[in-house]
Motif scaffolding. Structure first.
Motif, short mmCIF file in Angstrom:
data_model
loop_
_atom_site.label_atom_id
_atom_site.label_comp_id
_atom_site.label_asym_id
_atom_site.label_seq_id
_atom_site.Cartn_x
_atom_site.Cartn_y
_atom_site.Cartn_z
N ASP A 11 0.82 -1.21 0.00
CA ASP A 11 0.00 0.00 0.00
C ASP A 11 0.86 1.27 0.00
O ASP A 11 0.66 2.18 0.79
CB ASP A 11 -0.97 0.00 1.19
N MET A 12 1.85 1.27 -0.88
CA MET A 12 2.72 2.43 -1.06
C MET A 12 2.73 2.81 -2.54
O MET A 12 2.75 1.93 -3.40
CB MET A 12 4.15 2.12 -0.61
N ALA A 13 2.72 4.09 -2.82
CA ALA A 13 2.78 4.58 -4.20
C ALA A 13 4.15 5.20 -4.45
O ALA A 13 4.65 5.94 -3.62
CB ALA A 13 1.68 5.61 -4.45
N GLN A 62 -4.77 6.30 -3.51
CA GLN A 62 -5.06 6.61 -2.11
C GLN A 62 -4.24 5.71 -1.18
O GLN A 62 -4.78 5.04 -0.30
CB GLN A 62 -6.55 6.49 -1.82
N PRO A 63 -2.90 5.72 -1.35
CA PRO A 63 -2.06 4.82 -0.56
C PRO A 63 -1.84 5.36 0.85
O PRO A 63 -2.13 6.52 1.14
CB PRO A 63 -0.74 4.85 -1.34
N GLU A 64 -1.30 4.50 1.69
CA GLU A 64 -0.95 4.94 3.04
C GLU A 64 0.36 5.74 3.03
O GLU A 64 0.55 6.62 3.86
CB GLU A 64 -0.80 3.72 3.96
N VAL A 65 1.25 5.43 2.08
CA VAL A 65 2.57 6.07 2.03
C VAL A 65 2.88 6.45 0.59
O VAL A 65 2.67 5.67 -0.34
CB VAL A 65 3.67 5.12 2.57
N PHE A 66 3.40 7.69 0.41
CA PHE A 66 3.90 8.15 -0.88
C PHE A 66 5.43 8.10 -0.84
O PHE A 66 6.05 8.67 0.07
CB PHE A 66 3.46 9.58 -1.15
N LEU A 67 6.03 7.46 -1.83
CA LEU A 67 7.48 7.39 -1.95
C LEU A 67 7.89 8.16 -3.21
O LEU A 67 7.35 7.91 -4.29
CB LEU A 67 7.95 5.94 -2.05
N MET A 68 8.84 9.09 -3.07
CA MET A 68 9.23 9.94 -4.20
C MET A 68 10.76 9.94 -4.33
O MET A 68 11.46 10.33 -3.40
CB MET A 68 8.72 11.37 -4.01
#
Length: 396
Positions: A76-78, A169-175
């Motif tokens: 659940d991470m984008a 609508q993830p719990e965590v955004f990774l960039m």
């Protein structure tokens, strides 16, 4: 929202540890920035969070759930990539919708006619259309939904990549350095948009960059890395004002902090070349010893005439950057201790408001304001702090 816990996470490629025994706690809704130079392990750490790299040892937890053994799709991470990673043959609408289509993926989606019909059915469903259009409005992409990525500017493509992450609508955004391909003006605008997005969405963000200005303006906390090890973890202001070691002091701040070879005397004075100055209150009580004195360029003043409280030097370079001038000065009677690549020996930098009339070759005198100065061990490995009974300790 979700909290993240890294417990002794290590990633080794052969005998080389790219990430070495990192432990971090990231609270719900935080904006964590992984900061450091190229090759320090920050992107590898982000990829381990996403599941794109396996963890050699240690654990990763999302809330109370261990996720380092799970595939990327179950975390659940984008992930927002540096290169946008958009599908060139798809419209903006389909690019943003694609994660929602993949949630309902079936093997027969590969069949040309049946799969195409199923994908269009998902894309046109009221719930999906509403979510995609709300996301597009948030990112000012509504008028571009039927265009292809090749017709968009770099900033617009980056917004599409953000939209594709948001729609899940993830719990965590990774960039992973999402702004590095943009020009300076566009980077500033996109920086503001990502800050606004974090405030509106309220998710937990983990953002990788080598740009300390991005880190200082965007992050609620920063993990500054070097050679796979976190050098300091804290709020931007804390890291700027109280650097844990000389590396942190030189990395954070533009222009970087000046480091001068010094000696703390038993009488509470600090000796820099021929200059003896009283230690400020926050540094009083540190035992007599050799040290490095850290002074920000804005805490130095210039004068044309000699006084007892100044060092002598000669102007090497003057850079006019609008609101202030950055002046590089070669010291004649004191030594610097800059250990980073590219730093000229015995040169310090002074930040002066406005347009300086100084020119290369001009002799100058430099005064030091020690109110916000810091002291480091002679090798720069730790900050010296005053404690009861004049004990020495490493700053947290």
């Amino acid at each position: 929202m979700a909290s993240i816990k890294l417990a002794h996470v290590t990633k080794a490629f052969g005998a080389k540890a790219a990430v070495n025994d990192i432990s971090l706690d990231v609270s719900d809704g935080e904006f964590l920035v992984l900061l450091g130079p190229s090759g320090c392990g920050k992107s590898t750490l982000l990829r381990m969070l996403a599941g794109l790299e396996k963890v050699s040892s240690g654990e990763i937890h999302l809330d109370q759930r261990r996720v380092d053994t799970l595939p990327p799709s179950a975390r659940d991470m984008a992930f927002v990539f540096q290169s946008y990673a958009l599908y060139p043959h798809m419209t903006v609408r389909r690019n943003i919708t694609f994660p929602l289509i993949m949630r309902q993926f079936r093997w027969w989606f590969h069949l040309p006619l049946l799969g195409g019909w199923a994908k269009r059915r998902i894309e046109r469903s009221p719930a999906v259309r509403d979510l995609v259009e709300r996301t597009a409005r948030t990112l000012a992409l509504t008028e571009m939904l039927d265009r292809h990525p090749r017709t968009l500017s770099g900033g617009q493509r980056q917004r599409v990549a953000l939209g594709r992450a948001m729609v899940r609508q993830p719990e965590v955004f990774l960039m992973d350095e999402p702004l590095s391909n943009l020009d300076a003006k566009l980077r500033t605008a996109m920086r503001a948009e990502i800050i606004k997005l974090h405030r509106e969405v309220g998710g937990t963000f983990v953002y990788v960059t080598h740009d300390q200005i991005e880190a200082m303006t965007m992050g609620t906390r920063i993990a500054l890395m070097r050679d796979g090890v976190v050098q300091q973890f804290g709020a931007p202001r804390e890291i700027y004002a109280n650097p844990a070691n000389a590396y942190v002091a030189r990395f954070i701040g533009t222009p970087p902090m000046n480091l001068l070879e010094a000696r703390i005397a038993p009488d509470g004075m600090v000796q820099v070349g021929p200059l003896a100055l009283p230690l400020p209150v926050q540094l009083a009580g540190i035992a007599a010893q050799p040290a490095l004195l850290g002074v920000r360029p804005s805490a130095l003043t210039l004068a044309r005439h000699a006084t007892d409280a100044t060092l002598s030097g000669q102007v090497v370079l003057v850079e006019h950057i609008g609101a202030e001038s950055i002046i590089s000065i070669k010291l004649a009677d004191a030594r610097t201790a800059h250990r980073d690549e590219g730093a000229a020996p015995d040169e310090i930098m002074v930040a002066e408001p406005g347009y300086s009339a100084l020119r290369a070759g001009d002799p100058v005198r430099i005064g030091l304001d020690l109110r916000d100065a810091v002291l480091f061990a002679p090798d720069g490995s730790q900050r010296l702090t005053a404690r009861p009974a004049a004990s020495l300790a490493v700053a947290a």
